[in-house]
Design a protein around this motif. Structure first.
Motif, mmCIF file in Angstrom:
data_model
loop_
_atom_site.group_PDB
_atom_site.id
_atom_site.type_symbol
_atom_site.label_atom_id
_atom_site.label_comp_id
_atom_site.label_asym_id
_atom_site.label_seq_id
_atom_site.Cartn_x
_atom_site.Cartn_y
_atom_site.Cartn_z
ATOM 1 N N GLU A 42 -22.650 -81.573 13.051
ATOM 2 C CA GLU A 42 -21.455 -80.808 13.397
ATOM 3 C C GLU A 42 -21.380 -79.563 12.528
ATOM 4 O O GLU A 42 -21.587 -79.618 11.315
ATOM 5 C CB GLU A 42 -20.193 -81.650 13.177
ATOM 6 C CG GLU A 42 -20.046 -82.822 14.120
ATOM 7 C CD GLU A 42 -18.724 -83.540 13.928
ATOM 8 O OE1 GLU A 42 -17.698 -82.855 13.728
ATOM 9 O OE2 GLU A 42 -18.724 -84.779 13.958
ATOM 10 N N ARG B 84 -15.945 -76.554 13.302
ATOM 11 C CA ARG B 84 -15.199 -77.597 14.000
ATOM 12 C C ARG B 84 -13.703 -77.548 13.713
ATOM 13 O O ARG B 84 -12.901 -78.075 14.475
ATOM 14 C CB ARG B 84 -15.742 -78.972 13.634
ATOM 15 C CG ARG B 84 -15.640 -79.335 12.148
ATOM 16 C CD ARG B 84 -16.335 -80.665 11.864
ATOM 17 N NE ARG B 84 -16.262 -81.050 10.467
ATOM 18 C CZ ARG B 84 -17.124 -80.689 9.550
ATOM 19 N NH1 ARG B 84 -18.110 -79.899 9.888
ATOM 20 N NH2 ARG B 84 -17.008 -81.077 8.296
ATOM 21 N N THR C 174 -16.673 -80.614 20.568
ATOM 22 C CA THR C 174 -17.246 -80.358 19.245
ATOM 23 C C THR C 174 -18.362 -79.329 19.365
ATOM 24 O O THR C 174 -19.160 -79.372 20.311
ATOM 25 C CB THR C 174 -17.808 -81.658 18.656
ATOM 26 O OG1 THR C 174 -16.764 -82.626 18.569
ATOM 27 C CG2 THR C 174 -18.392 -81.415 17.265
ATOM 28 N N TYR D 34 -21.731 -78.294 17.935
ATOM 29 C CA TYR D 34 -22.810 -78.854 17.135
ATOM 30 C C TYR D 34 -23.790 -77.766 16.704
ATOM 31 O O TYR D 34 -23.997 -76.782 17.398
ATOM 32 C CB TYR D 34 -23.562 -79.924 17.929
ATOM 33 C CG TYR D 34 -22.733 -81.138 18.266
ATOM 34 C CD1 TYR D 34 -22.345 -82.028 17.268
ATOM 35 C CD2 TYR D 34 -22.341 -81.399 19.565
ATOM 36 C CE1 TYR D 34 -21.581 -83.148 17.559
ATOM 37 C CE2 TYR D 34 -21.575 -82.516 19.878
ATOM 38 C CZ TYR D 34 -21.203 -83.395 18.878
ATOM 39 O OH TYR D 34 -20.444 -84.493 19.182
ATOM 40 N N GLU E 76 -27.112 -73.815 20.526
ATOM 41 C CA GLU E 76 -26.004 -74.628 20.038
ATOM 42 C C GLU E 76 -24.901 -74.737 21.088
ATOM 43 O O GLU E 76 -24.318 -75.809 21.279
ATOM 44 C CB GLU E 76 -25.436 -74.025 18.751
ATOM 45 C CG GLU E 76 -26.387 -74.078 17.563
ATOM 46 C CD GLU E 76 -25.740 -73.519 16.300
ATOM 47 O OE1 GLU E 76 -24.600 -73.024 16.386
ATOM 48 O OE2 GLU E 76 -26.382 -73.587 15.233
ATOM 49 N N SER F 240 -24.017 -78.253 22.866
ATOM 50 C CA SER F 240 -22.661 -78.768 22.622
ATOM 51 C C SER F 240 -21.992 -79.136 23.938
ATOM 52 O O SER F 240 -21.331 -80.181 24.052
ATOM 53 C CB SER F 240 -21.821 -77.729 21.869
ATOM 54 O OG SER F 240 -22.334 -77.503 20.569
ATOM 55 N N SER G 81 -22.134 -88.137 14.564
ATOM 56 C CA SER G 81 -22.259 -87.009 13.656
ATOM 57 C C SER G 81 -23.310 -87.304 12.594
ATOM 58 O O SER G 81 -23.327 -88.386 11.997
ATOM 59 C CB SER G 81 -20.912 -86.730 12.974
ATOM 60 O OG SER G 81 -21.066 -85.768 11.946
#
Length: 341
Positions: free
Chosen positions: A150, A154, A186, A188, A229, A233, A245
């Motif tokens: 993560e 976030r 989220t 990531y 990303e 995600s 995570s």
């Protein structure tokens, strides 16, 4: 559980892209690539020390020059030339040339007969300090499990990170799926993925479907700036398995003079991702690796002490004259650019 190290594939995706590296400027293309090649040798060297029987692969679009090609071969790293459909798609752009290559690697592996049971994809500027047995045991128990890091973004829903925010990604996924996503997804990071090889076809299918929508319909609303990303995600938010995570095992550690994420918790983490150490700590570790014929003769404690010596982490960042003024200027610039303090 007993998992054979030979059933593990540790891999890095690296696309030779033109242009400057956003996280480490160099004077020439070759010096930029050499910087990454040194990181690769160090990263695979740390993996080889911990997992001497594991499979190690570099996915790239062309072979490395000497001496780096020979150095990787000495570590039993297999170099695989991989196609670049996602990277080469001109409909999408970003400031990180080649970052989409991970999507190409997943697609490539999904179309192969895998001789490994678990895939661990990580960035080349990572140092692996200790084994990941707890995570691998869980992957053995949970076939649908995925571990991913993560990001530090976030905490913010509206902060734009390289073209998209958690809010825009959530809305994009809502449009794509035809269902309103109730909670912000989220975001990531792309430096670490770990999952069972059996999931590769499913992930590749989800990536392809989202990409096809994104470059045709989604681009009209959310623009054409997307990174790996962002795509992953969105895909993992839609994925029906167990996404865990990896933040307890991996950390993106910034050690730059004006930007530090060091908080004192790093010593117990197995994987250090060190974007701002490409021209400092990794150079020292690479030189040690060459002069001592690898890291294999070091015990776990000796190796971690070596990393601590070459990459000293200071809570709050390194102190230097004028640091407070530089930090204030950087903070003010961030607020002006992003609107987020």
């Amino acid at each position: 559980m007993n998992i054979s190290d030979s059933s593990l594939l540790f891999a890095t995706a690296f696309y030779h892209a033109e242009g400057r590296s956003p996280n480490a400027w160099t004077f020439s293309e070759q010096s930029k690539f050499n910087m990454y090649y040194r990181c690769m040798v160090v990263c695979y060297g740390t993996l080889c020390r911990l997992y001497p029987k594991a499979q190690l692969t570099l996915f790239t679009n062309r072979e490395l020059p000497e001496p780096f090609n020979g150095q990787l071969k000495s570590l039993a790293v297999n170099t695989v030339i991989c196609a670049s459909r996602y990277v080469d798609d001109t409909a999408i752009k970003n400031i990180f040339p080649g970052c989409l290559y991970t999507l190409d690697v997943i697609e490539h592996l999904a179309n192969q007969q895998c001789d490994f049971s678990k895939l661990i994809l990580l960035d080349s500027d990572c140092v692996v300090r200790s084994r990941l047995d707890d995570m691998l045991d869980r992957l053995e128990r949970e076939e649908e499990a995925i571990y991913v890091y993560e990001t530090d973004y976030r905490k913010s829903v509206s902060l734009v990170a390289n073209g998209q925010s958690r809010a825009s990604l959530t809305l994009a996924l809502s449009y794509f799926s035809g269902q309103m996503i109730a909670c912000p997804i989220t975001l990531y990071g792309g430096e670490f993925y770990a999952f069972n090889a059996s999931l590769l076809p499913k992930l590749a299918m989800h990536i392809d479907a989202f990409w096809a929508w994104m470059k045709t319909e989604g681009i009209k609303i959310f623009g054409d700036t997307w990174t790996e990303e962002h795509v992953m995600s969105a895909v993992l938010a839609q994925y029906g398995g167990n996404v865990h995570s990896a933040s307890g095992m991996v950390k993106r550690i910034w050690t730059a003079a004006v930007h530090s994420t060091v908080d004192g918790s790093e010593s117990g983490l197995p994987v250090w991702h060190l974007p701002s150490e490409k021209k400092k700590g990794f150079v020292k570790l690479y030189q040690y690796w060459m002069s001592h014929n690898g890291f294999d003769k070091l015990s776990d404690d000796e190796f971690r002490s070596l990393v601590d010596k070459f990459i000293p982490l200071h809570v709050g960042g390194r102190k230097y004259p004028g640091r407070s003024i530089m930090l204030r200027l950087r903070s003010a610039a961030r607020v002006l650019v992003t609107g987020w303090a």
